[in-house]
Enzyme design. Structure first.
Site, PDB file in Angstrom:
ATOM      1  N   LYS A 244       0.843  -1.199   0.000  1.00 18.36           N
ATOM      2  CA  LYS A 244       0.000   0.000   0.000  1.00 18.36           C
ATOM      3  C   LYS A 244       0.877   1.249   0.000  1.00 18.36           C
ATOM      4  O   LYS A 244       1.936   1.250   0.628  1.00 18.36           O
ATOM      5  CB  LYS A 244      -0.861   0.031   1.280  1.00 18.36           C
ATOM      6  CG  LYS A 244      -2.030  -0.916   1.289  1.00 18.36           C
ATOM      7  CD  LYS A 244      -2.856  -0.726   2.564  1.00 18.36           C
ATOM      8  CE  LYS A 244      -3.940  -1.778   2.685  1.00 18.36           C
ATOM      9  NZ  LYS A 244      -4.983  -1.698   1.667  1.00 18.36           N
ATOM     10  N   ARG A 318     -10.228 -11.566   1.589  1.00 10.72           N
ATOM     11  CA  ARG A 318     -11.093 -12.582   0.974  1.00 10.72           C
ATOM     12  C   ARG A 318     -10.442 -13.968   1.009  1.00 10.72           C
ATOM     13  O   ARG A 318     -11.133 -14.978   1.007  1.00 10.72           O
ATOM     14  CB  ARG A 318     -11.472 -12.152  -0.448  1.00 10.72           C
ATOM     15  CG  ARG A 318     -10.315 -12.014  -1.384  1.00 10.72           C
ATOM     16  CD  ARG A 318     -10.669 -11.223  -2.634  1.00 10.72           C
ATOM     17  NE  ARG A 318     -10.699  -9.774  -2.409  1.00 10.72           N
ATOM     18  CZ  ARG A 318     -11.015  -8.872  -3.338  1.00 10.72           C
ATOM     19  NH1 ARG A 318     -11.378  -9.262  -4.544  1.00 10.72           N
ATOM     20  NH2 ARG A 318     -10.988  -7.583  -3.064  1.00 10.72           N
TER      21      ARG A 318
HETATM   22  N1  BES Z   1      -8.263  -3.833   4.137  1.00  9.90           N
HETATM   23  C1  BES Z   1      -8.387  -3.397   2.790  1.00  9.90           C
HETATM   24  C2  BES Z   1      -9.697  -2.672   2.519  1.00  9.90           C
HETATM   25  C3  BES Z   1      -9.875  -1.336   3.184  1.00  9.90           C
HETATM   26  C4  BES Z   1      -9.521  -0.171   2.546  1.00  9.90           C
HETATM   27  C5  BES Z   1     -10.464  -1.260   4.433  1.00  9.90           C
HETATM   28  C6  BES Z   1      -9.730   1.048   3.169  1.00  9.90           C
HETATM   29  C7  BES Z   1     -10.659  -0.049   5.053  1.00  9.90           C
HETATM   30  C8  BES Z   1     -10.294   1.106   4.420  1.00  9.90           C
HETATM   31  C9  BES Z   1      -8.329  -4.597   1.850  1.00  9.90           C
HETATM   32  O1  BES Z   1      -7.567  -5.674   2.270  1.00  9.90           O
HETATM   33  C10 BES Z   1      -7.756  -4.103   0.563  1.00  9.90           C
HETATM   34  O2  BES Z   1      -6.661  -3.650   0.582  1.00  9.90           O
HETATM   35  N2  BES Z   1      -8.518  -4.201  -0.499  1.00  9.90           N
HETATM   36  C11 BES Z   1      -8.116  -3.731  -1.787  1.00  9.90           C
HETATM   37  C12 BES Z   1      -8.622  -4.701  -2.811  1.00  9.90           C
HETATM   38  C13 BES Z   1      -8.044  -4.508  -4.174  1.00  9.90           C
HETATM   39  C14 BES Z   1      -6.576  -4.868  -4.184  1.00  9.90           C
HETATM   40  C15 BES Z   1      -8.792  -5.385  -5.156  1.00  9.90           C
HETATM   41  C16 BES Z   1      -8.740  -2.351  -2.013  1.00  9.90           C
HETATM   42  O3  BES Z   1      -9.856  -2.118  -1.575  1.00  9.90           O
HETATM   43  O4  BES Z   1      -8.066  -1.507  -2.598  1.00  9.90           O
HETATM   44 ZN    ZN Z   2      -5.506  -5.501   1.733  1.00 14.64          ZN
END
Ligand code: BES
Ligand code: ZN
Ligand code: ZN
Length: 470
Positions: A244, A318
């Protein structure tokens, strides 16, 4: 049960409190000189020191406004040294219950990591004329239990990731299990290997903290239904090798919010001694980087037997949930619900105040929606469709962990989970994406900075209605 961060709510106390709180709905001020003198028009609050009355402007005497007002009044008193305040009950019980819950939740603060702690002087809240709405001691106790569960969830979510490891969550699970009729089973790395949880284990691989699957169960004497809850317990999500950006990493200690919520829900339901068999299953791990990290291009083998092509290691929730949902279905639930901070896309779509409800059963989604809204949590249904489902097909494995399009990410994530739900449980399953409301950057409604406890009120209300109906 030990109550902390909470005031005593006292019905029909004869004595006068330090301060009386009077609501002014819709700016309908009584015709008194003092309002003119101080130019108070019924908006916001005004403290009449001569009579020790706090006037509190409110849009209308409706429960959502009163819940929020209750919380703000609590916070108002944090700045003063009064020991008690009193309120006159209104006619409607639901409205009064909402107000009391707001007051209790407003008393929350997280100062475990402050070297100087602030002492809250306010200790008691008197509810006068309780006969008007027929609020009882049982109502108060129920609200205190729910508020306590929410505040415990908030504490857990707020605990920094260096301390809140998977084993730390497991220890909380063991503590909760010291209550009556709750058992706690903790699966460690070896157990997860035996369970063939290849997806869950892959996410954990680069972490120095070992994974835990926390399985709490509560059983009453004559359970009316078997409900299994599953929660995403990512104690930290840095994204893994699909790292991230720095700004997006901050607050990812809150990626355990779903897991914390399901433990909180179980704690509340057990304390309320509801007639139900309830299981809470948490997949607890970090998602980190390192030489042994799982990679985009890896293919994982899940507990359900399906192979998963990894194209983004940040879509890790997931993967953990797929294996936990598989384990959950072996318990043969009547209802299967998962809670997860699963996608940023859900926050983009619904805004940060609303959780997304997904699943295959329209009637069940509607029921959860209605119960959640009644409890004061904002939720909205997000519809699955067969076109979006195609986007998570993989060329080399059975399914891919991200969609091929950047649109509809909350739903494609939900449909990914759906692929791990067996035919006979498809109609019993709901997925609740709490990514928006789980963590609060700026105070809103009954939520203060940090973890909110999203999902707890909604799900307790949902279970309450199942137990009542059957
Ligand atoms: N934990 C995150 C989702 C999230 C984002 C929760 C912001 C709370 C606030 C999750 O694991 C994630 O990173 N999801 C990605 C998925 C993508 C790579 C398909 C996302 O939402 O960007
Ligand atoms: Zn994530
Ligand atoms: Zn995550």
């Amino acid at each position: 049960m030990k109550m902390k961060n909470q005031y005593e709510i006292i019905l029909n106390e004869k004595e006068k409190a330090d301060v009386r709180v009077v609501f002014i709905p819709n700016k309908q001020l009584p015709n008194e000189e003092i309002f003119k003198t101080f130019n108070y028009k019924g908006e916001g609050s005004f403290f009449d020191q001569s009579k020790m009355i706090l006037y509190w402007g409110i849009k209308e005497m409706q429960k959502d406004y009163l819940r929020e007002a209750g919380c703000q009044i609590s916070r108002y008193f944090e700045n003063y040294a009064f020991k008690s305040f009193e309120l006159e009950c209104c006619e409607d019980l639901e409205t009064m219950r909402a107000l009391v819950l707001g007051i209790l939740l407003g008393g929350y603060s997280f100062d475990s990591y402050k070297t100087k702690k602030k002492e809250n002087v306010l200790k008691q809240v008197f509810l006068k004329e309780a006969k008007k709405c027929k609020i009882t001691q049982e109502d108060i106790q129920e609200l205190q239990i729910i508020a306590q569960a929410i505040c415990d969830v908030r504490d857990m979510v707020n605990t920094p990731p260096q301390d809140a490891t998977p084993e730390f969550l497991a220890q909380w699970g063991r503590n909760v299990a010291s209550q009556n009729n709750i058992t706690c089973k903790i699966l460690d790395e070896k157990d997860l290997e035996k369970e063939k949880m290849g997806a869950f284990l892959a996410v954990n691989r680069a972490s120095v903290h070992k994974p835990r699957l926390i399985h709490l169960s509560y059983q009453s004497k004559n359970p009316r239904a078997k409900i299994v809850l599953v929660g995403k317990g990512l104690t930290y999500d840095c994204g893994g090798l699909s790292l991230k950006p720095s700004d997006f990493m901050v607050s990812m200690k809150a990626d355990k919010s779903g897991g914390c919520a399901v433990i909180g829900i179980l704690q509340a339901v057990a304390a309320l001694q509801m007639e139900v068999e309830l299981h809470a299953i948490v997949g607890a791990t970090e998602n980190m980087i390192g030489g042994n990290a799982y990679k985009p291009d890896d293919v994982l083998f899940s507990r359900e037997g399906k192979s998963i092509e990894v194209r983004n290691t940040d879509a890790e929730g997931r993967l953990v949930l797929a294996d936990c949902l598989s384990y959950a279905q072996d318990l043969k639930p009547d209802y299967l619900l998962d809670f997860a901070t699963l996608t940023g896309a859900c926050v983009v779509g619904l805004g940060e105040y609303t959780s997304g409800i997904m699943g295959y059963n329209e009637e069940l989604k509607t029921r959860f929606e209605e119960d959640a809204l009644r409890s004061g949590e904002l939720v909205a249904k997000l519809p699955f469709n067969r076109h979006l489902e195609k986007l998570i097909e993989s060329k080399i494995a059975d399914i891919c962990n991200i969609a091929s399009s950047r649109y509809g990410g909350a739903i494609t994530a939900g449909m990914f989970l759906g692929a791990f739900i067996r035919e006979e449980y498809k109609d019993k399953w709901l997925h609740i994406d709490i990514a928006g409301p789980a963590y609060v950057e700026k105070d809103w409604d009954v939520n203060t900075y940090g973890g909110s406890g999203a999902g707890v009120r909604a799900c307790v209300e949902f279970i309450k209605n199942i137990v009542k109906k059957v």
